[in-house]
Motif scaffolding. Structure first.
Motif, PDB file in Angstrom:
ATOM      1  N   ILE A 375       0.845  -1.202   0.000  1.00 23.57           N
ATOM      2  CA  ILE A 375       0.000   0.000   0.000  1.00 23.57           C
ATOM      3  C   ILE A 375       0.878   1.248   0.000  1.00 23.57           C
ATOM      4  O   ILE A 375       0.642   2.201  -0.756  1.00 23.57           O
ATOM      5  CB  ILE A 375      -0.943  -0.011   1.221  1.00 23.57           C
ATOM      6  N   GLY A 376       1.879   1.247   0.852  1.00 21.03           N
ATOM      7  CA  GLY A 376       2.782   2.389   0.876  1.00 21.03           C
ATOM      8  C   GLY A 376       3.488   2.596  -0.445  1.00 21.03           C
ATOM      9  O   GLY A 376       3.641   3.731  -0.916  1.00 21.03           O
ATOM     10  N   LEU A 377       3.886   1.508  -1.086  1.00 21.18           N
ATOM     11  CA  LEU A 377       4.635   1.597  -2.338  1.00 21.18           C
ATOM     12  C   LEU A 377       3.758   2.109  -3.482  1.00 21.18           C
ATOM     13  O   LEU A 377       4.102   3.097  -4.154  1.00 21.18           O
ATOM     14  CB  LEU A 377       5.218   0.234  -2.692  1.00 21.18           C
ATOM     15  N   VAL A 378       2.612   1.465  -3.717  1.00 18.73           N
ATOM     16  CA  VAL A 378       1.809   1.824  -4.892  1.00 18.73           C
ATOM     17  C   VAL A 378       1.001   3.099  -4.662  1.00 18.73           C
ATOM     18  O   VAL A 378       0.927   3.964  -5.541  1.00 18.73           O
ATOM     19  CB  VAL A 378       0.886   0.661  -5.321  1.00 18.73           C
ATOM     20  N   LEU A 379       0.405   3.248  -3.478  1.00 16.06           N
ATOM     21  CA  LEU A 379      -0.375   4.458  -3.233  1.00 16.06           C
ATOM     22  C   LEU A 379       0.546   5.662  -3.058  1.00 16.06           C
ATOM     23  O   LEU A 379       0.216   6.770  -3.493  1.00 16.06           O
ATOM     24  CB  LEU A 379      -1.262   4.287  -2.006  1.00 16.06           C
ATOM     25  N   GLY A 380       1.720   5.445  -2.464  1.00 12.46           N
ATOM     26  CA  GLY A 380       2.680   6.529  -2.355  1.00 12.46           C
ATOM     27  C   GLY A 380       3.156   7.006  -3.713  1.00 12.46           C
ATOM     28  O   GLY A 380       3.331   8.208  -3.935  1.00 12.46           O
ATOM     29  N   THR A 381       3.346   6.075  -4.637  1.00 14.45           N
ATOM     30  CA  THR A 381       3.725   6.439  -6.001  1.00 14.45           C
ATOM     31  C   THR A 381       2.649   7.323  -6.637  1.00 14.45           C
ATOM     32  O   THR A 381       2.951   8.330  -7.287  1.00 14.45           O
ATOM     33  CB  THR A 381       3.934   5.178  -6.850  1.00 14.45           C
ATOM     34  N   ALA A 382       1.398   6.942  -6.439  1.00 17.71           N
ATOM     35  CA  ALA A 382       0.301   7.730  -7.001  1.00 17.71           C
ATOM     36  C   ALA A 382       0.214   9.111  -6.367  1.00 17.71           C
ATOM     37  O   ALA A 382       0.073  10.127  -7.060  1.00 17.71           O
ATOM     38  CB  ALA A 382      -1.019   6.981  -6.818  1.00 17.71           C
ATOM     39  N   VAL A 383       0.294   9.180  -5.043  1.00 16.98           N
ATOM     40  CA  VAL A 383       0.139  10.449  -4.336  1.00 16.98           C
ATOM     41  C   VAL A 383       1.238  11.433  -4.718  1.00 16.98           C
ATOM     42  O   VAL A 383       0.986  12.615  -4.990  1.00 16.98           O
ATOM     43  CB  VAL A 383       0.126  10.208  -2.812  1.00 16.98           C
ATOM     44  N   LEU A 384       2.472  10.967  -4.761  1.00 21.72           N
ATOM     45  CA  LEU A 384       3.587  11.850  -5.124  1.00 21.72           C
ATOM     46  C   LEU A 384       3.465  12.326  -6.567  1.00 21.72           C
ATOM     47  O   LEU A 384       3.701  13.496  -6.874  1.00 21.72           O
ATOM     48  CB  LEU A 384       4.915  11.121  -4.927  1.00 21.72           C
ATOM     49  N   SER A 385       3.088  11.418  -7.462  1.00 18.89           N
ATOM     50  CA  SER A 385       2.953  11.805  -8.871  1.00 18.89           C
ATOM     51  C   SER A 385       1.846  12.824  -9.061  1.00 18.89           C
ATOM     52  O   SER A 385       1.984  13.771  -9.848  1.00 18.89           O
ATOM     53  CB  SER A 385       2.672  10.558  -9.726  1.00 18.89           C
ATOM     54  N   VAL A 386       0.740  12.654  -8.340  1.00 16.53           N
ATOM     55  CA  VAL A 386      -0.371  13.602  -8.417  1.00 16.53           C
ATOM     56  C   VAL A 386       0.071  14.972  -7.943  1.00 16.53           C
ATOM     57  O   VAL A 386      -0.236  15.999  -8.566  1.00 16.53           O
ATOM     58  CB  VAL A 386      -1.564  13.094  -7.581  1.00 16.53           C
ATOM     59  N   GLN A 387       0.810  15.017  -6.840  1.00 18.37           N
ATOM     60  CA  GLN A 387       1.223  16.310  -6.297  1.00 18.37           C
ATOM     61  C   GLN A 387       2.171  17.030  -7.251  1.00 18.37           C
ATOM     62  O   GLN A 387       2.096  18.254  -7.405  1.00 18.37           O
ATOM     63  CB  GLN A 387       1.896  16.107  -4.949  1.00 18.37           C
ATOM     64  N   LEU A 388       3.054  16.289  -7.900  1.00 23.51           N
ATOM     65  CA  LEU A 388       3.992  16.908  -8.832  1.00 23.51           C
ATOM     66  C   LEU A 388       3.277  17.370 -10.104  1.00 23.51           C
ATOM     67  O   LEU A 388       3.556  18.455 -10.629  1.00 23.51           O
ATOM     68  CB  LEU A 388       5.105  15.924  -9.178  1.00 23.51           C
ATOM     69  N   ALA A 389       2.352  16.554 -10.615  1.00 21.56           N
ATOM     70  CA  ALA A 389       1.668  16.888 -11.871  1.00 21.56           C
ATOM     71  C   ALA A 389       0.625  17.979 -11.680  1.00 21.56           C
ATOM     72  O   ALA A 389       0.385  18.781 -12.588  1.00 21.56           O
ATOM     73  CB  ALA A 389       1.007  15.637 -12.446  1.00 21.56           C
ATOM     74  N   GLY A 390      -0.007  18.031 -10.509  1.00 20.35           N
ATOM     75  CA  GLY A 390      -1.092  18.977 -10.296  1.00 20.35           C
ATOM     76  C   GLY A 390      -0.667  20.429 -10.332  1.00 20.35           C
ATOM     77  O   GLY A 390      -1.476  21.317 -10.639  1.00 20.35           O
TER      78      GLY A 390
END
Length: 495
Positions: A375-390
């Motif tokens: 959960i930390g690995l896959v959801l963390g990947t999504a959360v960080l990518s969203v913050q950078l792209a947003g």
């Protein structure tokens, strides 16, 4: 070596590259803030005993921190733009450090609660203003490398809080939960004074008083209701009144902000083609993550009869997965782009969430640990990518408001996730009685659904990561690159 920033020349200080200083000061401040969000929880019983007060009274220590933190979020962007991000950030850091010392010296519970509220107010400014400093110092195409910086205070520190808090309380005293901040805060302040460059976007608009008096109590009341409804009971009069008044004020805030000539929160940013979906994704993913972190320890106790300490430690691998997620984002985001990476990561996270809810999984402690790591690995990947792209299309003058708004949305999303899971669990977890695991599994399924639905929003993220701007061979390199100074586009930079 160079003269002191004041220009007196009385003592030498080392020359520090501004962008290095931004990263170091941000990490130090956010680590303090992240730790303090969880480190006090294991010590509340001891604090109540020391002051001869009931545990319910000691809980006001955390209530004061969380509510005060929410109260500061609406004004963070305006203060940074009006008075300068360096000035506001270092001022908040100084207040946070001084309040930490006062917490450690507290001689009775009211003093501790007031000092904790001061910590919360300063902490509510630190996060959005600090991220504004960070994102203005790095161009969009450079921000992928910031994943390693963002993940430490947001993932590792809150996860380390409970075990570190228990260790310090048991072997030293609860006072050291706050004293540990003082040397870190002082060092960060000195580094910030020497190395940070002022960034003033400037705003000629008058302060939106009406928006302030609507948004601030709305967020405070909603945070109180969502944060303490699960533990105090949703029928508790204080919770009910807070929820109703907070919701009414929130609606009034939205209506007022849409008509205000210079709104405090800048809700127009939600119309941005990337920022709007990213903010919605931040709320949904925060709801899923905070919800599952709330309910999985309870499920573990229901299925195995584990102790509260064991149940808390079983979710710790999630923080390790989050740390590795920063490495994954650094490598995968430039290759796959935000849209494909986030959609894939969110769908994978929904599958992992669902696996936690399968009967028999919670009975195996290593299965739970492995799934929490994933959960930390896959959801963390999504959360960080969203913050950078947003924030890719957010103009520098709007960065302060955008950061404050993003933190508000994410905070409310996390609180709603916990509230949803608590409502689904209901009253099944009565102390001293055998617990039925079925309601807990239903709550985990609900978090899986939230994460799966959020994958649809991820389809609106940019297809490719931000690339370097076109190079004009006829133009000389910027002065900031030649001198090592940092200047945000559209803003001013002062040594």
């Amino acid at each position: 070596m160079t003269a002191s920033p004041s220009g007196s020349g009385w003592f030498p200080v080392p020359r520090i590259r501004p962008r290095v200083a931004v990263v170091l000061v941000y990490v130090a401040a956010m680590c303090m803030n992240g730790l303090d969000s969880t480190i006090v929880n294991p010590a509340l019983y001891t604090i109540a005993e020391d002051f001869g007060r009931p545990l319910s009274a000691a809980n006001t220590v955390e209530t004061a921190f969380l509510v005060a933190l929410a109260l500061a979020l609406p004004v963070a962007g305006w203060l940074g733009d009006r008075y300068g991000t360096k000035r506001v950030f270092l001022g908040s850091l100084a207040v946070f450090t001084a309040a930490s010392a006062l917490c450690g010296l507290a001689w009775d519970l009211p003093v501790l609660v007031v000092a904790r509220a001061l910590q919360g107010l300063a902490g509510g400014l630190l996060t959005p203003v600090g991220m504004t400093l960070l994102f203005r110092a790095f161009a969009p195409e450079e921000r992928v490398g910031l994943a390693k910086v963002l993940i430490v205070p947001t993932a590792l520190m809150p996860a380390l809080g409970p075990p570190l808090g228990g260790l310090l309380t048991e072997h030293l005293s609860w006072h050291w939960l706050f004293f540990v901040n003082v040397p870190v805060g002082v060092a960060a302040l000195l580094l910030g004074v020497a190395g940070l460059r002022e960034q003033v976007e400037g705003t000629a608009d008058r302060f939106d008083r009406a928006g302030f008096w609507l948004a601030t109590p709305a967020l405070g009341l909603l945070t109180y209701a969502l944060g303490f409804g699960p533990s105090h009971g949703w029928a508790e009069p204080a919770v009910v009144v807070s929820a109703v008044c907070g919701a009414v004020l929130l609606v009034a805030t939205v209506l007022q902000q849409r008509r205000a000539p210079a709104p405090l929160l800048g809700l127009r940013l939600f119309a941005d083609r990337y920022y709007g979906p990213a903010a919605a994704l931040a709320a949904l993913t925060a709801a899923g993550l905070m919800g599952v972190l709330f309910v999985v320890p309870l499920l573990f106790q229901a299925a195995l009869g584990a102790s509260a300490l064991d149940a808390g430690l079983v979710v710790f691998p999630e923080a390790i997965g989050l740390m590795l997620a920063s490495q994954a984002v650094d490598r995968l985001l430039p290759r796959l782009g935000p849209r494909r990476l986030v959609v894939a990561a969110l769908l994978a996270a929904a599958v992992v969430f669902g696996a936690l809810a399968v009967p028999g999984t919670a009975e195996n402690v290593w299965s739970v640990r492995a799934l929490m790591f994933l959960i930390g690995l896959v959801l963390g990947t999504a959360v960080l990518s969203v913050q950078l792209a947003g924030f890719e299309t957010v103009a520098p003058p709007d960065m302060g408001q955008a950061m404050g708004l993003f933190q508000i949305v994410r905070t409310l999303g996390g609180a709603l996730g916990i509230a949803l899971c608590a409502a689904l669990v209901g009253g099944s977890h009565t102390a001293g009685e055998t617990m039925d695991a079925a309601p807990f599994r239903s709550a985990v399924w609900a978090t899986a659904l939230l994460v799966a639905v959020s994958a649809l929003l991820a389809l609106r993220l940019p297809r490719m990561a931000a690339g370097p701007p076109p190079v004009d061979d006829e133009q000389p390199p910027p002065a900031s690159e030649a001198s090592g100074a940092t200047q945000a586009p559209g803003g001013t930079s002062a040594p």
